[in-house]
Enzyme design. Structure first.
Site, PDB file in Angstrom:
ATOM      1  CD  GLU A   1       3.933   1.486   7.136  1.00 55.39           C
ATOM      2  OE1 GLU A   1       4.554   1.936   8.119  1.00 55.39           O
ATOM      3  OE2 GLU A   1       3.712   2.147   6.099  1.00 55.39           O
TER       4      GLU A   1
ATOM      5  CG  ASP B  20      -0.215   0.265   2.527  1.00 50.55           C
ATOM      6  OD1 ASP B  20       0.727  -0.511   2.822  1.00 50.55           O
ATOM      7  OD2 ASP B  20      -0.567   1.210   3.249  1.00 50.55           O
TER       8      ASP B  20
END
Length: 461
Positions: A165, A101
């Site tokens: 994250e 991500d």
């Protein structure tokens, strides 16, 4: 690389040559991965983009012979990718971490080239996630491929690629706590930090933790005409500004009632002129805080106002604002509990609310700080690997002001595991900003270093 005829030198040269030969493929794969708009904020970005990125990583692991490859549905509604590559019987287990991500692109018009299109410019590859941390995924793949082509991977490898994250929502941490055997390993390599400088091999030995809060201030039932009511009607935006200002001392240092600073940084120092250049501080503008720069960015709390909901200048009306909202981040160094810091921050904001305004403070994210045991055997193996991959340089230790919440979770779950942090996010990478980029030379050298580390660690285990 050395061309001495010893078996170790020959093996080193072979690994380096294999990684170099794989770099064109690495660029192609990084371009494919960067093309996914995998921001785990599903109110603003399509969920299917993140899911497609997760499937890309899973397919790459399957192609390399990984077993038990799975898309883990984590409690925050995102997916993390997991797989195991079995090693020789009795070999140690190494967990390799990265995340697929990315941060939002911010102002896409401010990018020189499209943020989700990997573009080469001035010897660097530009694109959101190129360094943080899709490049980390590619780094792990390069290291493993080089070893497979040079006799095999000498350890059992687990890979975990996180899907949230950057959001700090803790999905993978919660999943790991619910499945404590899943990520168990002898050593863990977190591929999400970076060298202090391009060409200077650096492991990150400490991470600040983080707490994130939303602050809502309300004073009126609705906006009022500033000419008719201004001067007596309590302005919610002005109240919020006062509250946020209370978080700074006169020199800009962070002030949260009851929160201590912590000890000074003892390690690699950060020259002020280097920091000014890296941070692109405008001429004549002073740095904030006191102590060394390393103290301020690695070893002390730091508050940042991430955003304020208020009327933009364009289209603003002459109104007293009835409500205002802010998102506030507080970074905390090792030795400070993030949960306690969160309580202190919330209490501070409530205590410094003026005029009896109504205030609501709620937690939006949290992660604990981390400090590594740099005297462990894995660090010795990494030092040797980096020494070879970066001829003429020795491994350095630095802190990082950012947070990787999973580190503290893994340290608590597996207290015997050795945790190392390396990666591609050196200062020129400009992670989280526009025009993020990665140095292909750093990608190549760190992939060589990781391969040599895995081989050296297996021999010494």
């Amino acid at each position: 690389m050395s061309t001495q005829s010893t078996p170790a030198a020959a093996g080193t040269q072979s690994i380096a040559e294999r990684v170099a030969a794989m770099m064109p493929r690495a660029r192609t794969e990084l371009a494919e991965l960067v093309a996914f708009r995998s921001v785990a904020d599903f109110e603003q970005f399509p969920r299917d983009e993140s899911e497609a990125a997760a499937e890309w990583v899973a397919s790459a692991l399957r192609a390399e012979g990984f077993q038990d490859v799975a898309l883990l549905d984590t409690p925050d509604g995102t997916q993390s990718v997991y797989g195991v590559l079995p090693g020789p019987e009795g070999a140690p287990t190494v967990l390799l971490y990265a995340h697929y991500d990315v941060q939002p692109p911010l102002d896409e018009e401010a990018w020189t080239t499209p943020p989700f299109e990997l573009t080469e410019r001035n010897g660097r590859w530009y694109g959101r996630g190129a360094a943080d941390c899709k490049g980390g995924v590619i780094m792990h793949l390069l290291a493993l491929r080089a070893l497979k082509a040079d006799g095999g991977v000498p350890v059992t490898v687990k890979v975990i690629a996180e899907g949230s994250e950057e959001q700090g929502t803790g999905g993978l941490e919660q999943y790991a706590e619910q499945h404590p055997e899943l990520l168990r390993a002898d050593t863990i390599v977190i591929g999400d930090t970076g060298n202090f400088r391009v060409g200077l091999p650096t492991v990150t030995s400490t991470l600040r933790g983080m707490t994130l809060v939303r602050v809502q201030v309300d004073t009126l039932e609705g906006n009022l005409h500033s000419g008719q009511f201004g001067g007596a009607a309590p302005d919610a935006l002005a109240a919020l500004v006062r509250m946020l200002d209370s978080l700074r001392a006169e020199d800009g240092s962070t002030v949260v009632d009851g929160l201590t600073e912590g000890p000074a940084w003892e390690g690699l120092q950060y020259a002020e002129e280097d920091f000014r250049r890296d941070a692109k501080v405008l001429d004549g503008v002073e740095l904030i805080g006191s102590g060394t720069v390393a103290d301020r960015v690695w070893a002390r709390p730091a508050v940042t106002v991430l955003g304020i909901d208020c009327p933009p200048v364009v289209g603003a009306t002459p109104s007293v604002q009835a409500g205002a909202r802010a998102l506030v981040s507080l970074r905390v160094p090792p030795g400070v509990d993030a949960a306690e810091a969160n309580e202190l921050l919330m209490a501070h904001l409530e205590r410094h609310t003026p005029w009896g305004a109504r205030v609501r403070v709620e937690q939006a994210g949290q992660g604990q700080p981390f400090s590594a045991d740099t005297a462990s055997p894995a660090y010795a193996a990494m030092a040797e690997a980096l020494r070879v991959a970066y001829p003429g340089e020795e491994m350095q230790y630095a802190g990082q002001g950012g947070s990787i919440p999973l580190c503290s979770t893994l340290a608590a779950l597996y207290p015997e595991a050795e945790i190392l942090l390396i990666g591609l996010s050196e200062p020129e990478a400009q992670i989280h900003a526009v025009n993020e980029s990665v140095s292909p030379e750093e990608l190549e050298r760190l992939s060589v270093a990781e391969a040599l580390f895995l081989r050296g660690y297996a021999k010494g285990h």
